[in-house]
Design an enzyme around this catalytic site. Structure first.
Site, short mmCIF file in Angstrom:
data_model
loop_
_atom_site.label_atom_id
_atom_site.label_comp_id
_atom_site.label_asym_id
_atom_site.label_seq_id
_atom_site.Cartn_x
_atom_site.Cartn_y
_atom_site.Cartn_z
N LEU A 65 0.82 -1.21 0.00
CA LEU A 65 0.00 0.00 0.00
C LEU A 65 0.85 1.26 0.00
O LEU A 65 0.46 2.27 -0.59
CB LEU A 65 -0.93 0.00 1.22
CG LEU A 65 -2.06 -1.04 1.18
CD1 LEU A 65 -2.78 -1.09 2.52
CD2 LEU A 65 -3.04 -0.75 0.06
N GLU A 66 1.99 1.22 0.65
CA GLU A 66 2.83 2.42 0.72
C GLU A 66 3.50 2.74 -0.61
O GLU A 66 3.49 3.90 -1.05
CB GLU A 66 3.89 2.25 1.81
CG GLU A 66 3.34 2.27 3.23
CD GLU A 66 2.77 3.61 3.64
OE1 GLU A 66 3.07 4.63 2.97
OE2 GLU A 66 2.02 3.67 4.63
#
Length: 274
Positions: free
Chosen positions: A128-129
């Protein structure tokens, strides 16, 4: 494609440092201008133990109005969990996440033994990052932090982060020219703010470097170390009504983002059981 959604919330959640007051403290929006502000920041950094050579990394920086524009224009966390998670947990991330769990199964097992956090949660955060390190950002970290520190809304926070960024230079983690990432100052594949890089980055491979820009094992171990430091309980669940959701909220205080991490991790864990 990496979303910019986590940038401000990660910046707030990951940094607990507060700039110590001193006679040399730099004044935000200094009427003498940005260069004078940087000169005072160099004095403050050296007063806090940063060498003049490392503090010299501030020389020549210029104010970046784009960073302020981005900081003022965030609206993504107004989305519902269904909207946000539906976009973030897409088929591509699911496929890549499942592949990463298989590719790094052995080191992830050792990381869980050491820090307690399971591979599914670590890989979910990594994905997600930065889409597993594919999109880390290309803003000058020092320039971004100096710009945000010059702005008066959160000057203490970003002055502290700027000095921690100089500490990374000081101890040889990263040269100034390599410090490029997201617009709010996050660095590397886990998008650590400098204060979190200083506190939680791990040299998992034992090569003498804590490399969160290029070394996936250091990245994953550092994520796990952060979660451990923020109360992760080995063997417990991570959904919103379970003990480890609090540690995920420490990673990112935005509820829709924390719930999305948990949901992504649960989906990835299910692929391991297949």
């Amino acid at each position: 494609m990496r979303s910019t959604t986590s940038l401000l919330a990660s910046a707030i959640a990951l940094s607990g440092a507060v700039l110590a007051a001193s006679a040399e403290a730099a004044t935000c929006r200094d009427p003498r201008g940005f260069d004078a502000f940087l000169a005072d920041m160099k004095k403050e950094a050296t007063a806090q133990g940063v060498s003049p050579a490392a503090a010299a990394a501030l020389d020549g920086l210029t104010y970046d109005p784009k960073v302020i524009s981005l900081d003022q224009g965030q609206h993504v966390f107004k989305q519902t969990f269904e909207q946000f998670s539906g976009r973030m947990i897409n088929a591509s991330r699911m496929k890549q996440g499942a592949l990463k769990l298989k590719q790094y199964a052995s080191p992830l097992s050792r990381i869980e033994e050491t820090y307690g956090a399971p591979g599914a949660v670590i890989v979910a955060i990594w994905g997600l990052e930065t889409d597993f390190g594919a999109v880390n950002g290309d803003f000058s970290t020092l320039r971004s932090l100096a710009t945000l520190a010059f702005d008066c809304r959160r000057t203490d926070k970003f002055q502290a982060e700027l000095i921690d960024a100089l500490r990374l230079v000081e101890r040889g983690d990263l040269p100034p020219e390599a410090m490029r990432g997201a617009w709010a100052g996050e660095l590397g594949q886990a998008q650590f703010m400098p204060s979190s890089y200083v506190k939680y980055a791990v040299d998992f491979t034992g090569d003498g470097k804590r490399d969160l820009l290029r070394n996936p094992l250091d990245v994953m171990a550092s994520i796990a170390n952060y979660l451990k430091a923020h109360g992760w309980k080995p063997g417990e669940g991570w959904e919103p009504d379970q003990p480890n959701f609090a540690a995920i909220k420490e990673w990112n205080a935005a509820d829709v983002y924390a719930r999305t991490i948990a949901a992504f991790a649960t989906k990835l864990a299910a692929t391991q059981a297949q």
